[in-house]
Write a protein that holds these residues in place. Structure first.
Motif, mmCIF file in Angstrom:
data_model
loop_
_atom_site.group_PDB
_atom_site.id
_atom_site.type_symbol
_atom_site.label_atom_id
_atom_site.label_comp_id
_atom_site.label_asym_id
_atom_site.label_seq_id
_atom_site.Cartn_x
_atom_site.Cartn_y
_atom_site.Cartn_z
ATOM 1 N N LEU A 5 -6.044 0.433 -4.628
ATOM 2 C CA LEU A 5 -5.773 0.652 -3.202
ATOM 3 C C LEU A 5 -7.044 0.565 -2.364
ATOM 4 O O LEU A 5 -7.062 -0.065 -1.305
ATOM 5 C CB LEU A 5 -5.130 2.032 -2.988
ATOM 6 C CG LEU A 5 -3.643 2.123 -3.226
ATOM 7 C CD1 LEU A 5 -3.190 3.577 -3.106
ATOM 8 C CD2 LEU A 5 -2.879 1.255 -2.259
ATOM 9 N N VAL A 54 0.827 -1.215 0.000
ATOM 10 C CA VAL A 54 0.000 0.000 0.000
ATOM 11 C C VAL A 54 0.865 1.271 0.000
ATOM 12 O O VAL A 54 0.698 2.132 -0.874
ATOM 13 C CB VAL A 54 -1.024 -0.025 1.157
ATOM 14 C CG1 VAL A 54 -1.652 1.338 1.368
ATOM 15 C CG2 VAL A 54 -2.092 -1.077 0.887
ATOM 16 N N TRP A 67 -5.726 4.276 -7.466
ATOM 17 C CA TRP A 67 -6.682 4.551 -6.378
ATOM 18 C C TRP A 67 -7.757 3.475 -6.232
ATOM 19 O O TRP A 67 -7.990 2.996 -5.116
ATOM 20 C CB TRP A 67 -7.316 5.940 -6.531
ATOM 21 C CG TRP A 67 -6.370 7.027 -6.141
ATOM 22 C CD1 TRP A 67 -5.837 7.970 -6.954
ATOM 23 C CD2 TRP A 67 -5.818 7.262 -4.847
ATOM 24 N NE1 TRP A 67 -4.975 8.784 -6.256
ATOM 25 C CE2 TRP A 67 -4.952 8.369 -4.956
ATOM 26 C CE3 TRP A 67 -5.947 6.646 -3.614
ATOM 27 C CZ2 TRP A 67 -4.230 8.863 -3.865
ATOM 28 C CZ3 TRP A 67 -5.231 7.136 -2.532
ATOM 29 C CH2 TRP A 67 -4.391 8.232 -2.665
#
Length: 145
Positions: free
Chosen positions: A48, A22, A45
């Motif tokens: 994640l 991450v 994004w």
């Protein structure tokens, strides 16, 4: 009956992988050349968010009539009267589990692939005993460890 919620156990290697990947993904997204930022953000994004949602949002609930399994955006409701077998086992195949130490749940009337769900609750032996107590249609001899 009250709803009993249990978090998923998480293997140490998965925890390390997530907590390294991450921040690494964030650094990569912030350091890509300006002409590639749009692509990096468009892919980075959502990836994640999905990884963290699954990691932080995997749990199991023993509800009145069914077992509710949640893993990020994915969920499954398994009625207790449809469960035909339960067993402790280990596997690395994809499922609603964040640990290789799992409970395999098989359902009546479904094939092996669609009718099998793996979960990995913390204190899996206690969870298995409570789940078996609620399942009225377990086939004889199919609850074992």
């Amino acid at each position: 009956m009250e709803i009993v919620r249990v978090k998923s156990a998480v293997d140490w290697w998965l925890r390390i992988t997530i907590w390294i990947s991450v921040p690494l993904m964030l650094v990569i997204m912030l350091t890509v050349p300006p002409d590639e930022k749009m692509f990096a953000y468009a892919v980075g994004w959502p990836t994640l968010i999905l990884i963290l949602w699954i990691y932080l949002g995997t749990y199991y609930e023993l509800r009145d009539d069914y077992l509710y399994c949640r893993s990020g955006p994915f969920f499954r409701k398994i009625p207790y009267d449809k469960i035909k077998s339960l067993r402790l086992h280990q596997s690395v195949l994809g499922s609603m589990a964040l640990s290789t130490r799992r409970i395999e749940i098989r359902q009546h009337g479904k094939g092996y692939i669609r009718g099998t769900t793996d979960i990995s609750p913390v204190n899996r032996e206690e969870f298995l005993a409570e789940l078996a107590r609620r399942c009225v249609n377990l086939e004889k001899g199919t609850w074992y460890d």
